[in-house]
Every structure is written in structure tokens, then in C-alpha cells.
Design a protein around this motif. Structure first.
Motif, mmCIF file in Angstrom:
data_model
loop_
_atom_site.group_PDB
_atom_site.id
_atom_site.type_symbol
_atom_site.label_atom_id
_atom_site.label_comp_id
_atom_site.label_asym_id
_atom_site.label_seq_id
_atom_site.Cartn_x
_atom_site.Cartn_y
_atom_site.Cartn_z
ATOM 1 N N ALA A 37 0.838 -1.205 0.000
ATOM 2 C CA ALA A 37 0.000 0.000 0.000
ATOM 3 C C ALA A 37 0.870 1.251 0.000
ATOM 4 O O ALA A 37 0.580 2.225 -0.704
ATOM 5 N N TYR A 38 1.961 1.227 0.750
ATOM 6 C CA TYR A 38 2.869 2.371 0.793
ATOM 7 C C TYR A 38 3.548 2.574 -0.568
ATOM 8 O O TYR A 38 3.693 3.697 -1.034
ATOM 9 N N GLU A 39 3.921 1.476 -1.196
ATOM 10 C CA GLU A 39 4.525 1.564 -2.533
ATOM 11 C C GLU A 39 3.553 2.212 -3.520
ATOM 12 O O GLU A 39 3.929 3.089 -4.297
ATOM 13 N N ASN A 40 2.296 1.798 -3.490
ATOM 14 C CA ASN A 40 1.284 2.388 -4.377
ATOM 15 C C ASN A 40 1.122 3.884 -4.110
ATOM 16 O O ASN A 40 0.990 4.677 -5.044
ATOM 17 N N ASP A 41 1.147 4.259 -2.849
ATOM 18 C CA ASP A 41 1.031 5.670 -2.476
ATOM 19 C C ASP A 41 2.211 6.475 -3.019
ATOM 20 O O ASP A 41 2.037 7.563 -3.568
#
Length: 86
Positions: A37-41
Motif C-alpha cells: 500500500a505504501y509503494e502504491n502511495d
């Protein structure tokens, strides 16, 4: 596949426990999903154009301008007079 050791403070531990309780995921799976999720953000943020960021700023009518651009020279003179009034 690698093995990592991570130190979490008390707040992070409580957050991880709440995530595990709500989702039923293992610690490893919760951390993997959080990392994804952090990577997508980050990817979403990297693709933003400067104008998109500017639009999110709430500068109000005229932004920080003290006068319209067409009156800039006289406005600067007035601001300087007020700033350095004797």
C-alpha cells in the motif's frame, strides 16, 4: 525471500495488533500488505504534476497576492512605504 528484524515502538505495535485483530492476517502478511500500500502511495505521489499539487493548496481568492499583477509596481511601492513608515 529474506528474513528481516524490525523494531516497532509501542504505537506501531498497537496499530499492528489492531490491524491483525480486524483482518485476521498474520504479522508477516499485514506488513507485506502495508508495504504494498505504501509503494502504491509513493508511485501515485511521484506521478503527480506540479499543477495538481498547486490546485490542492487553498490560497483563497488571489492567493497571497497583495494586488493584481497589472498593479504590481505601484503595489510594491505602497507595501514598501507601509513597511518602512517613519
Amino acid at each position: 525471500m529474506g528474513t528481516r528484524t524490525v523494531r516497532l515502538d509501542e504505537d506501531a505495535e498497537r496499530t499492528l495488533d489492531r490491524v491483525r485483530t480486524m483482518t485476521g492476517l498474520s504479522i508477516s502478511e499485514a506488513l507485506k500488505q502495508g508495504l504494498s500500500a505504501y509503494e502504491n502511495d509513493i508511485l501515485e505521489q511521484a506521478q503527480r504534476k506540479p499543477y495538481a499539487i498547486f490546485r490542492q493548496l487553498d490560497l483563497g481568492a488571489g492567493g497571497y497576492a497583495l494586488a493584481p499583477a497589472r498593479d504590481a509596481k505601484s503595489a510594491i511601492a505602497e507595501v514598501m512605504r507601509r513597511k518602512h513608515a517613519r
